[in-house]
Design an enzyme around this catalytic site. Structure first.
Site, short mmCIF file in Angstrom:
data_model
loop_
_atom_site.label_atom_id
_atom_site.label_comp_id
_atom_site.label_asym_id
_atom_site.label_seq_id
_atom_site.Cartn_x
_atom_site.Cartn_y
_atom_site.Cartn_z
N HIS A 40 3.67 -7.76 5.90
CA HIS A 40 2.80 -6.96 5.02
C HIS A 40 1.75 -6.22 5.86
O HIS A 40 1.53 -6.55 7.01
CB HIS A 40 2.09 -7.89 4.01
N GLY A 41 1.11 -5.25 5.21
CA GLY A 41 -0.03 -4.58 5.86
C GLY A 41 0.36 -3.83 7.11
O GLY A 41 -0.32 -3.92 8.14
N SER A 42 1.42 -3.03 7.04
CA SER A 42 1.87 -2.38 8.27
C SER A 42 1.26 -1.00 8.49
O SER A 42 1.47 -0.40 9.54
CB SER A 42 3.40 -2.28 8.30
N ASP A 80 5.99 -5.97 -6.02
CA ASP A 80 5.16 -6.41 -4.90
C ASP A 80 3.96 -7.22 -5.37
O ASP A 80 3.32 -6.86 -6.37
CB ASP A 80 4.70 -5.11 -4.18
N HIS A 81 3.63 -8.29 -4.67
CA HIS A 81 2.41 -9.09 -4.92
C HIS A 81 2.24 -9.47 -6.40
O HIS A 81 1.18 -9.24 -6.99
CB HIS A 81 1.15 -8.34 -4.46
N THR A 126 -0.87 1.90 2.15
CA THR A 126 -2.07 2.69 2.45
C THR A 126 -1.75 4.03 3.11
O THR A 126 -2.37 5.05 2.81
CB THR A 126 -3.01 1.86 3.35
N GLY A 175 -4.55 -2.36 4.27
CA GLY A 175 -5.56 -1.30 4.23
C GLY A 175 -5.65 -0.50 5.51
O GLY A 175 -4.71 -0.48 6.32
N LYS A 208 4.56 -1.00 3.43
CA LYS A 208 3.66 0.12 3.72
C LYS A 208 3.18 0.74 2.41
O LYS A 208 3.96 1.09 1.55
CB LYS A 208 4.43 1.14 4.56
P1 13P Z 1 -0.70 -1.48 3.72
O1 13P Z 1 -1.36 -0.90 2.51
O2 13P Z 1 -1.66 -1.95 4.74
O3 13P Z 1 0.34 -0.59 4.26
O4 13P Z 1 0.07 -2.80 3.20
C1 13P Z 1 1.08 -2.65 2.27
C2 13P Z 1 1.54 -3.95 1.74
O5 13P Z 1 1.49 -4.98 2.38
C3 13P Z 1 2.12 -3.94 0.39
O6 13P Z 1 2.50 -5.21 -0.01
ZN ZN Z 2 1.21 -6.71 0.91
#
Ligand code: 13P
Ligand code: ZN
Length: 335
Positions: A225-227, A92-93, A250, A192, A248
């Protein structure tokens, strides 16, 4: 061998795109969360995509991300072998080209995300294309996810102050020029603890991007991303719009700490001496009229609770994203 590569992962995305569900791509940095996820996916009858950021790989490898990838790769493979769902690993990333080279050579990941979305468009295209070319040299299929647009918030070493929504026509050009297998888009989610009510979500933009790609003959699965900040109804509203991967992280981080916190606060004096008793930790309480309770402080007690809670949370998320009951590989082994 339930720990699969890119070929098999591509078949899961094909099915997800056809049937309008998403795999919940779940971040790990250590084994308890990983084991909870596999158990939860098995219970939900879903295939599972585990993912690791560079920082998580580094953490798992005691500061050496390559060691972390090898160690966690082996660990995942051993545990996945106990189950008959399909288990996949996405990196990831990723931003470091040398580490990406190692990942490709190792043959461990099923897919790699190159994150050059913070660069300008041309540089993003150039870097993303380079990673696609690298994976083409690999012995086995490795899918590549690239990102266009910017997602606000903090994810591991990636920090973005502002969001830039993805433009549908630019997305077409980006996928055509890079050859990326998956496209991460920015449609208002944030990395986050972004609580649903504070977000400016644009689910229709996901549909527009999906349709623009389809109009050009591209059936590229989209990635959200960021779900963690999404409420269940917000997440399900994003399904059936071309999104086949929902990231997911956080949420599991919170569940990990909260589960341990709940365990230790039930009887704090199993762990720390009551008020008025000396906290003689260096002598392991040799001279005080109090003893810590091994039934609570054994790390396996907390670790088991973490695994159980993560399994429960994952199984619930798989229902919301629609991947529950859809395991391609579970049914394949039972055929
Ligand atoms: P969250 O930490 O908001 O769930 O995002 C996860 C993410 O996008 C990992 O690439
Ligand atoms: Zn992400």
């Amino acid at each position: 061998m339930p720990f699969y590569g890119g070929d098999e992962l591509a078949t899961v995305y094909d099915k997800a795109l056809d049937e309008g569900f998403g795999l919940v791509a779940s971040n790990v940095a250590e084994p308890n969360v990983m084991m909870g996820l596999i158990e939860g996916a098995d219970q939900a009858d879903s295939d599972l995509l585990i993912q690791m950021s560079g920082g998580a790989a580094s953490f798992a490898g005691n500061g050496d991300p390559e060691a972390g990838l090898r160690a966690m790769g082996t660990y995942i493979e051993e545990i996945a072998d106990q189950y008959d769902i399909g288990v996949f690993l996405n990196m990831d990333h990723q931003t470091d080209m040398d580490f990406i080279d190692m990942q490709v050579e190792s043959g461990i990941p099923s897919s790699i995300m190159i994150d050059a979305s913070h660069e300008d468009f041309e540089e993003n295209v150039a870097r993303s294309k380079k990673v696609v070319e690298k994976t083409e040299q690999a012995d086995e299929e490795i899918l590549v996810e690239a990102e266009l647009g910017q997602i606000k918030g903090v994810e591991d070493e990636i920090v973005a102050e502002e969001a830039f929504y993805t433009d549908p026509e630019q997305a077409v050009e980006f996928v055509e020029r890079t050859g990326a297998d998956l496209l991460a888009i920015s449609v208002g989610t944030q990395h986050g603890v972004a609580k649903g009510k504070d977000l400016d979500l644009k689910p229709d933009l996901a549909t527009e991007i999906h349709e623009a790609l389809s109009d050009h003959g591209l059936d590229t699965p989209l990635v959200l991303h960021g779900s963690s900040g999404l409420q269940p109804d917000q997440l399900s509203d994003f399904m059936n719009r071309g999104i086949c991967k929902v990231n997911k992280d956080t949420r599991y981080q919170y569940e990990y700490s909260r589960t341990l916190f709940d365990l230790y606060r039930e009887e704090p004096n199993d762990i720390v001496p009551p008020e008025g008793v000396e906290d003689e930790r260096d002598a392991f309480f040799n001279d005080v009229e109090w003893s810590p309770n091994k039934d609570r402080f054994d790390p396996r007690v907390g670790g088991r609770n973490v695994r159980e809670r993560i399994a429960e949370v994952y199984a619930g998320l798989a229902e919301v994203s629609g991947s529950a009951g859809q395991s391609l590989y579970k049914s394949a082994t039972h055929r």
